[in-house]
Write a protein that holds these residues in place. Structure first.
Motif, PDB file in Angstrom:
ATOM      1  N   VAL A 136       0.710  -1.122  -0.214  1.00 25.04           N
ATOM      2  CA  VAL A 136       0.008   0.152  -0.114  1.00 25.04           C
ATOM      3  C   VAL A 136       0.867   1.247   0.008  1.00 25.04           C
ATOM      4  O   VAL A 136       0.567   2.333  -0.704  1.00 25.04           O
ATOM      5  CB  VAL A 136      -0.956  -0.148   1.132  1.00 25.04           C
ATOM      6  CG1 VAL A 136      -1.670   1.408   1.180  1.00 25.04           C
ATOM      7  CG2 VAL A 136      -2.100  -1.333   1.152  1.00 25.04           C
ATOM      8  N   ILE A 137       1.920   1.316   0.918  1.00 20.06           N
ATOM      9  CA  ILE A 137       2.542   2.490   0.976  1.00 20.06           C
ATOM     10  C   ILE A 137       3.425   2.656  -0.288  1.00 20.06           C
ATOM     11  O   ILE A 137       3.821   3.599  -0.838  1.00 20.06           O
ATOM     12  CB  ILE A 137       3.603   2.357   2.269  1.00 20.06           C
ATOM     13  CG1 ILE A 137       2.926   2.122   3.533  1.00 20.06           C
ATOM     14  CG2 ILE A 137       4.710   3.377   2.156  1.00 20.06           C
ATOM     15  CD1 ILE A 137       1.992   3.488   3.653  1.00 20.06           C
TER      16      ILE A 137
ATOM     17  N   ALA B  28       1.117   4.204  -2.795  1.00 24.70           N
ATOM     18  CA  ALA B  28       0.532   5.274  -2.281  1.00 24.70           C
ATOM     19  C   ALA B  28       1.723   6.525  -2.762  1.00 24.70           C
ATOM     20  O   ALA B  28       1.356   7.683  -3.108  1.00 24.70           O
ATOM     21  CB  ALA B  28       0.264   5.532  -0.930  1.00 24.70           C
ATOM     22  N   PHE B  29       2.996   6.249  -2.549  1.00 22.38           N
ATOM     23  CA  PHE B  29       4.108   7.230  -2.750  1.00 22.38           C
ATOM     24  C   PHE B  29       5.188   7.109  -4.186  1.00 22.38           C
ATOM     25  O   PHE B  29       6.235   7.480  -4.235  1.00 22.38           O
ATOM     26  CB  PHE B  29       5.135   7.342  -1.598  1.00 22.38           C
ATOM     27  CG  PHE B  29       4.447   7.825  -0.249  1.00 22.38           C
ATOM     28  CD1 PHE B  29       3.973   9.097  -0.115  1.00 22.38           C
ATOM     29  CD2 PHE B  29       3.673   6.836   0.605  1.00 22.38           C
ATOM     30  CE1 PHE B  29       3.402   9.537   1.161  1.00 22.38           C
ATOM     31  CE2 PHE B  29       3.366   7.062   1.737  1.00 22.38           C
ATOM     32  CZ  PHE B  29       2.990   8.397   2.047  1.00 22.38           C
TER      33      PHE B  29
END
Length: 291
Positions: A151-152, A155-156
């Motif tokens: 997810v991280i 997201a970035f």
């Protein structure tokens, strides 16, 4: 996902179990750890086969050993002269010392400062103390690493690597400095949640940076030197225990934050230098138009 595997290798995956067994079943806990370690040795011994077959040395053994020793010292002296890599190593020691302090100074402080209290979790009543609190925090960290890694990363992915790394280290440093002085259970859990997100932001970029810094002909030496970062962090976190005997928790929080900010600044310098190198390399590859 492979960049996150070394995070799990540094953590006690079942910290909550150890926290509940530590006081009343310490001997049984050590027996269990010894059995798991023995099982790992047996699996390595009987189920893992060595595929590398070294060639027979052409030189006499004593002469070859002396040559290898000289080569080792020469390689390490070359690494020590690499200013950018030393910034990388020192910054890594400072950042990692924050995480190591969780089971050193912070763990000791939680045990002393958090009183025994009756807590209900999923309709289960139990006595909560500093040791169990530390187990919960480490377990939360490990579970979040498993659940949020992808997810991280998604997201970035549009952020520049430099700012993702710096932002992640800042978040990580602030949250782990909070552990040094607060006893509020809710704040501790929230700080661990946010701090783990920061950790997941900077870890893959930090790992990739090592490949960019190390020259192709000396990567093994650089990797070997980088492996000592953990031991340096353990030394720093152990010194924090001594300092914590004379310094109040709020000032220890400031000291941890200072270590984190210093490490973040060093990594900012490293990433900025690497960006300049990449830009210069791209410019040198652009063909010059002929008039």
């Amino acid at each position: 996902m492979e960049q996150y595997l070394h995070i799990l290798n540094r953590k006690k995956h079942f910290g909550i179990i150890g926290a509940f067994l530590f006081k009343n079943y310490l001997f049984e806990l050590f027996i269990g750890i010894s059995f798991i370690s023995l099982l790992s040795v047996l699996m390595t011994l009987f189920f893992i086969t060595e595929t590398y077959i070294p060639k027979q040395p052409a030189k006499p053994l004593n002469q070859k050993q002396n040559w290898a020793l000289k080569e080792m010292f020469y390689s390490f002296s070359t690494v020590l002269k690499d200013k950018l890599f030393m910034f990388y190593i020192i910054g890594g020691v400072l950042i990692l010392s924050l995480e190591q302090s969780l089971t050193n100074y912070i763990g000791i402080r939680l045990e002393k400062d958090i009183p025994h209290q009756l807590t209900t979790f999923f309709n289960i009543n139990f006595m909560l103390d500093g040791t169990k609190m530390l187990g919960f925090l480490r377990t939360e960290n490990t579970i979040l690493v498993v659940l949020l890694s992808s997810v991280i990363l998604f997201a970035f992915k549009k952020w520049r690597d430099r700012w993702t790394l710096v932002t992640g280290m800042l978040i990580f440093s602030i949250c782990f400095s909070i552990f040094a002085f607060t006893n509020n259970v809710l704040i501790l859990f929230i700080a661990m949640f946010i701090g783990t997100i920061g950790e997941l932001m900077y870890v893959p970029i930090k790992q990739a940076m090592l490949g960019e810094i190390a020259p192709p002909n000396a990567r093994s030496t650089y990797m070997a030197f980088n492996s000592m970062t953990l031991y340096g962090a353990m030394v720093v976190s152990s010194l924090l225990i001594i300092i914590g005997e004379w310094v109040s928790p709020i000032y220890m929080g400031g000291l941890l934050l200072l270590l984190g900010l210093t490490g973040t600044f060093l990594y900012y310098i490293v990433t900025k230098t690497l960006d300049v190198r990449v830009s210069e390399k791209k410019e040198s590859q652009v063909p010059v138009s002929q008039l």
